[in-house]
Write a protein that holds these residues in place. Structure first.
Motif, PDB file in Angstrom:
ATOM      1  N   HIS A 193       0.836  -1.210   0.000  1.00  0.00           N
ATOM      2  CA  HIS A 193       0.000   0.000   0.000  1.00  0.00           C
ATOM      3  C   HIS A 193       0.867   1.255   0.000  1.00  0.00           C
ATOM      4  CE1 HIS A 193      -3.096   2.887   0.983  1.00  0.00           C
ATOM      5  NE2 HIS A 193      -2.422   3.240   2.075  1.00  0.00           N
ATOM      6  N   TYR A 194       1.920   1.265   0.833  1.00  0.00           N
ATOM      7  CA  TYR A 194       2.771   2.469   0.897  1.00  0.00           C
ATOM      8  C   TYR A 194       3.551   2.677  -0.399  1.00  0.00           C
ATOM      9  CZ  TYR A 194       1.588   2.306   5.827  1.00  0.00           C
ATOM     10  OH  TYR A 194       0.893   2.286   7.008  1.00  0.00           O
ATOM     11  N   LEU A 195       3.971   1.593  -1.028  1.00  0.00           N
ATOM     12  CA  LEU A 195       4.650   1.717  -2.322  1.00  0.00           C
ATOM     13  C   LEU A 195       3.685   2.254  -3.378  1.00  0.00           C
ATOM     14  CD1 LEU A 195       6.692  -1.627  -2.332  1.00  0.00           C
ATOM     15  CD2 LEU A 195       7.599   0.664  -2.006  1.00  0.00           C
ATOM     16  N   TYR A 196       2.435   1.800  -3.307  1.00  0.00           N
ATOM     17  CA  TYR A 196       1.402   2.315  -4.215  1.00  0.00           C
ATOM     18  C   TYR A 196       1.173   3.810  -3.987  1.00  0.00           C
ATOM     19  CZ  TYR A 196      -3.487   3.654  -5.017  1.00  0.00           C
ATOM     20  OH  TYR A 196      -4.629   4.345  -5.340  1.00  0.00           O
ATOM     21  N   VAL A 197       1.120   4.211  -2.714  1.00  0.00           N
ATOM     22  CA  VAL A 197       0.907   5.631  -2.390  1.00  0.00           C
ATOM     23  C   VAL A 197       2.060   6.468  -2.912  1.00  0.00           C
ATOM     24  CG1 VAL A 197       0.732   7.301  -0.508  1.00  0.00           C
ATOM     25  CG2 VAL A 197      -0.555   5.161  -0.386  1.00  0.00           C
ATOM     26  N   LEU A 198       3.294   6.001  -2.700  1.00  0.00           N
ATOM     27  CA  LEU A 198       4.460   6.740  -3.195  1.00  0.00           C
ATOM     28  C   LEU A 198       4.396   6.883  -4.710  1.00  0.00           C
ATOM     29  CD1 LEU A 198       7.230   8.046  -2.804  1.00  0.00           C
ATOM     30  CD2 LEU A 198       8.248   5.772  -2.952  1.00  0.00           C
TER      31      LEU A 198
END
Length: 628
Positions: A193-198
């Motif tokens: 999820h955090y990689l997607y947000v970045l």
């Protein structure tokens, strides 16, 4: 609550540690949290942080975090000293991993709770230290560090975010995560999820350019536009030309570049999206890969007007497609986790993807033999090629390039056909089983059709030794399927009666069916026959294989009909391509008719289980009693 409070204040470190551990567990209960906080228990926890024992500090911070998550006490009530202490835990190079993990989670909650706390955390925690946490092998610390990093980016203003994004380029982040499992297939849901947000936050920096149409009065934009033309065509010095001549030359060259409005090409870039982003991608391609750019433009300039692939029009549409696929301009979803690993291999993903895909358009255009009217169809295929390739999660641009080029137009057609069959459920196990049960009946239908065709008969030509097709003869099967009748006929004969055909061969005397180069009349003229003649030749041998009747069909259809029919007479399986094609058509039609009532009803792979029989069958329905 009283027991927990006394345990926390105990002078015995063992009792205190156990009490804090139990507190961390029970603090998830909102009723306990309200009572504990009403007795100022959370303030008591802040005093315990002065104890240096790692286990006690971990349990204390965990309990504090759970209590604060209920929202009973505002994060803004915390002092700057406490914030600095938690930040020091994060910045410390040597500290227990559990303490750092909880400290990172506390700071993330602070940043998301208020803008004032965001400013304090931003000053206390250095970006370099956060990136160093991404290099550790501990996945929990990596995930929490990434969570804090994303919280800082999303809470920051546009200007501050832009500055931070320069320091956190996708490529540098990838290097920080190299050697760790974070970018591998086994990445956890939270990190994904955090990689997607970045990825989403980074790509959304292109949104202003995507929303902005070209300004015809902007000198910089006009120079970029004319730079595209000058990079593609080596023109004579334009200063020496008259105004009209220079204007005519520019219009001609802009037309070759693929602009719809060649007298004012800026009109093509007024549509937003993709706006100025399309101009940026074209300029990037022309400057980064000048040879490929010139080859694309010059190759299509030399084609007929109807068959040329317009570079500018294709580029504008391709930029729009990439923006839609990469979801540029869409805010990141709270639950999204679909990131592209290729994003972390490039600092300028959109531009590099454009450079690969614009050459893909030219390749697909030629494979489809497209004209200007087929432009939308080509772009649909290209969109599908890009989408399918990105769904395979390529980890580098080179891998993406190889995969997308291997996925040519013919492969796309095959995939569409397979997916259509799956959608129609013609590949479901029960349907395949039904097909197998229907085959014998349909094969019998084809056999009867072949025999009926032989009974009608066919006109053949005799080939003399001089290879002159100067005589005709007719062959047909008797209605009882027991005798082949044949004989010479005149040119204008259509269907001679069976009595006029003097020669006969009983079907029972036929020994073998030969085709192609195995036929006697092909062996006699070995080396003189064409491939077409070999493909249409067949013979039957009879009377202990001493005699043969030789045929050369007038078409492939006649060849298939007769060889299938003779095979049926001999009790053999039919093997022609016409038979296979007709069987497929009949099966498809029959299956569709059978499944007509099951449209939009899912067919299970396995049959439902048959219930067990009852313990006895002593039951009946007495109609006479029911009527009374």
């Amino acid at each position: 609550v009283s027991l927990q409070t006394r345990g926390i204040q105990s002078s015995d470190s063992g009792v205190r540690c156990d009490s804090l551990k139990q507190l961390a567990c029970v603090s998830t209960d909102v009723t306990f949290a309200q009572e504990f906080i009403s007795r100022d228990g959370h303030s008591l926890l802040l005093c315990v942080l002065s104890v240096r024992a790692p286990l006690i500090m971990t349990h204390t911070l965990t309990g504090f975090m759970e209590l604060m998550d209920h929202g009973i006490v505002s994060w803004e009530n915390l002092s700057a000293v406490f914030i600095k202490k938690i930040a020091n835990f994060v910045n410390a190079k040597v500290l227990d991993a559990s303490i750092q993990q909880v400290s990172l989670a506390i700071l993330e909650s602070m940043v998301l709770s208020s803008s004032s706390l965001f400013q304090q955390v931003k000053q206390e925690v250095t970006l370099e230290r956060l990136l160093s946490h991404l290099q550790v092998t501990n996945q929990q610390i990596q995930t929490k560090a990434m969570a804090l990093l994303m919280a800082l980016l999303q809470t920051a203003g546009d200007a501050d975010r832009q500055v931070r994004m320069v320091s956190i380029s996708p490529l540098s982040l990838s290097l920080s995560l190299s050697g760790s499992p974070s970018l591998s297939a086994s990445v956890g849901d939270e990190m994904a999820h955090y990689l997607y947000v970045l990825q989403s936050v980074t790509l959304n920096h292109l949104e202003p350019r995507m929303r902005m149409p070209l300004d015809s009065y902007n000198q910089d934009q006009r120079e970029i536009l004319h730079g595209l033309r000058q990079a593609a065509f080596e023109t004579e010095s334009e200063n020496s030309l008259s105004h009209e001549r220079r204007r005519s030359l520019c219009a001609k060259e802009f037309k070759k570049l693929g602009f719809s409005n060649n007298s004012n090409p800026g009109q093509d870039l007024l549509r937003a999206p993709p706006g100025l982003l399309a101009l940026d991608t074209m300029a990037y391609f022309a400057s980064r890969y000048p040879d490929a750019y010139s080859r694309f433009v010059l190759e299509n300039s030399s084609r007929e007007d109807k068959h040329e692939c317009p570079f500018a029009r294709s580029s504008i549409q391709l930029t729009l497609i990439l923006c839609e696929i990469l979801r540029i301009g869409e805010p990141p979803s709270e639950t999204g986790s679909n990131y592209h690993p290729i994003f972390f291999s490039q600092d300028r993903l959109l531009e590099e993807l454009f450079c690969v895909c614009i050459q893909l358009i030219n390749k697909t255009w030629k494979e489809m033999r497209a004209t200007q009217e087929d432009f939308d169809k080509v772009m649909q295929v290209v969109r599908e090629q890009i989408t399918r390739t990105l769904s395979s999660k390529p980890t580098s641009l080179e891998l993406f390039k190889n995969k997308v080029n291997a996925l040519n137009y013919s492969e796309i057609l095959k995939l569409r056909q397979t997916e259509r069959l799956h959608q129609e459920e013609t590949l479901a196990p029960p349907v395949l089983e039904l097909k197998e049960r229907l085959k014998p009946e349909l094969l019998e239908l084809i056999r009867q059709q072949r025999l009926n065709r032989l009974c009608q008969g066919t006109l053949f030509r005799k080939i003399s030794s001089r290879r002159r097709q100067d005589k005709l003869w007719y062959c047909r099967l008797s209605p009882n399927h027991k005798v082949l009748h044949f004989g010479d006929v005149e040119e204008d004969t259509e269907t001679p009666p069976i009595e006029s055909l003097q020669e006969k061969i009983p079907v029972a005397d036929i020994k073998a069916l030969l085709t192609g180069k195995d036929c006697p009349h092909m062996k006699e003229n070995k080396g003189k026959q064409t491939k077409e003649g070999l493909d249409l030749a067949f013979s039957i041998t009879y009377d202990v294989e001493e005699y043969s009747l030789n045929f050369i069909a007038s078409s492939r259809t006649d060849f298939c009909l007769w060889t299938d029919g003779l095979s049926v007479l001999l009790g053999r399986d039919m093997s022609s391509e016409c038979m296979r094609s007709e069987l497929d058509i009949l099966l498809s039609m029959e299956i569709k008719l059978r499944l007509l009532d099951l449209e939009n009803v899912p067919i299970p792979d396995c049959a439902p289980p048959v219930p067990k029989p009852p313990s006895n069958f002593n039951f009946c329905y007495d109609l006479s009693q029911a009527e009374q």
